[in-house]
Design an enzyme around this catalytic site. Sequence first.
Site, short mmCIF file in Angstrom:
data_model
loop_
_atom_site.label_atom_id
_atom_site.label_comp_id
_atom_site.label_asym_id
_atom_site.label_seq_id
_atom_site.Cartn_x
_atom_site.Cartn_y
_atom_site.Cartn_z
N LYS A 35 26.08 6.78 4.23
CA LYS A 35 25.28 7.86 4.83
C LYS A 35 24.79 8.81 3.73
CE LYS A 35 29.56 10.35 5.74
NZ LYS A 35 30.57 10.71 6.74
N ARG A 130 36.13 17.09 16.65
CA ARG A 130 34.71 17.08 16.31
C ARG A 130 34.04 16.10 17.26
NH1 ARG A 130 33.08 15.75 10.16
NH2 ARG A 130 33.51 13.69 11.01
N TYR A 255 17.56 35.16 -15.58
CA TYR A 255 17.36 36.12 -14.49
C TYR A 255 18.59 36.99 -14.31
CZ TYR A 255 13.32 33.32 -13.07
OH TYR A 255 12.12 32.67 -13.02
N MET A 303 15.68 27.51 -11.40
CA MET A 303 15.20 26.35 -10.62
C MET A 303 15.15 25.08 -11.47
SD MET A 303 11.78 25.85 -8.31
CE MET A 303 12.04 27.27 -7.29
C1 LIG Z 1 31.80 10.12 6.13
C2 LIG Z 1 32.79 9.38 6.94
C3 LIG Z 1 33.72 8.53 6.33
C4 LIG Z 1 33.87 8.40 4.84
O1 LIG Z 1 34.61 9.50 4.35
P1 LIG Z 1 35.03 9.61 2.81
O2 LIG Z 1 35.89 10.81 2.78
O3 LIG Z 1 33.76 9.80 2.04
O4 LIG Z 1 35.71 8.35 2.45
C5 LIG Z 1 34.53 7.77 7.16
N1 LIG Z 1 34.47 7.88 8.51
C6 LIG Z 1 33.61 8.72 9.12
C7 LIG Z 1 33.61 8.81 10.61
C8 LIG Z 1 32.75 9.51 8.36
O5 LIG Z 1 31.92 10.34 8.98
#
Ligand SMILES: *Cc1c(COP(=O)(O)O)cnc(C)c1O
Length: 366
Positions: A35, A130, A255, A303
């Site tokens: 992701k 969650r 800055y 930046m």
């Molecule tokens: C992002 C995620 C993971 C991976 O987590 P890491 O800490 O990066 O290994 C696993 N399961 C779910 C449901 C996630 O959202």
Amino acid sequence: MTGLIRAVINGHALRANLRLLRQLAPGRRVMAVVKANAYGHGLVPTAVALADADAFAVARIEEATLLRAAGVRTPIVLLEGVFDAAQLAEAAHHDLELVVHDPLQIALLAAARSPHRFVVWLKIDTGMNRLGFRPEQFAHALAQLRQLGPQLRELRLLTHLARADERDAPQTAEQLARFAALTAGQGLVTSIANSAAVLGCPAAHGDWIRPGLALYGVSPIAGESAASLGLQPAMSLRTQVISTRHVPVGETVGYGGTWQARRPTRLAIVAAGYGDGLPRNLRESTPVLIGGEPLPLVGRVSMDMLAVDVTAARSPVQVGGDVLLWGAGLPVETVADCAGTVPYELLCGISQRVPLALEESHFDAG
Ligand SMILES: *Cc1c(COP(=O)(O)O)cnc(C)c1O
């Protein structure tokens, strides 16, 4: 290599990390979490480098669509599932596996008209609060899914741990006990472990592990280095010195003039800033590797640039000099500490203007 800042991705390191995680969880299958543009490493190149994974996991349907468009045929799990009939149809079209964590998603499946048969991962909320069905809602959700009949290819179970990054947190044991109590005797495939649990909690391995961060060679466990865990950083964020100057005592840089020279100082101006995704709040003295030597950041990150005090450098720093902001030799964990954040945020936060280059050599200059 042309250009200034770039994120160099080491395909060999990605594969070595995947192998290590497999060795730590023998006989388990691996859902590689890609992701958020593979944690900033580039979604498609990372998936190609990790072609050995048993499945990929993404958060959003757009990410899955990009993988399919690139010809990736590996199973893909949508970690948050789908939220309307159009997304469900798209998920069917791309043969995606669905996490189901809300009654609305069961209703969508029940109303589906397409003949597609989904692999469904029923998510149980064992304490993260969650996503997922709470333990007292689980039996009902399971029964409803089992009634789906033709829409269901296979039903699997998953949960997510809130504190696996702390070794021996009692909450992890509690979450595992709740999951075990609900899933015992169901005969269903399970998945529990994020990276931290793969490395630190063998009891949580389940049938499918779900590593993200560790695949990228970053330590998921508080207070333990990636190197000590045997992980190799996959990303090196590299750039160059674009100017050098002498600053007399009493003058400031950048800055706000937040840093002032207390001795005659030689500065290197480096092509990297918050426009590239570096945090603006990187604190003074954050290490920056120039010519392989750690030297302290001074003044505010702007930046497109930041300043480094190179007065004490052992070898002369010149325009065009090689700069490493994080990667092999300077853990992103260290830089994240200097910004009061976690490596996840730094990696995902790399901007679009930073080109990604996949390097397959394992003789990467480091
Ligand atoms: C992002 C995620 C993971 C991976 O987590 P890491 O800490 O990066 O290994 C696993 N399961 C779910 C449901 C996630 O959202």
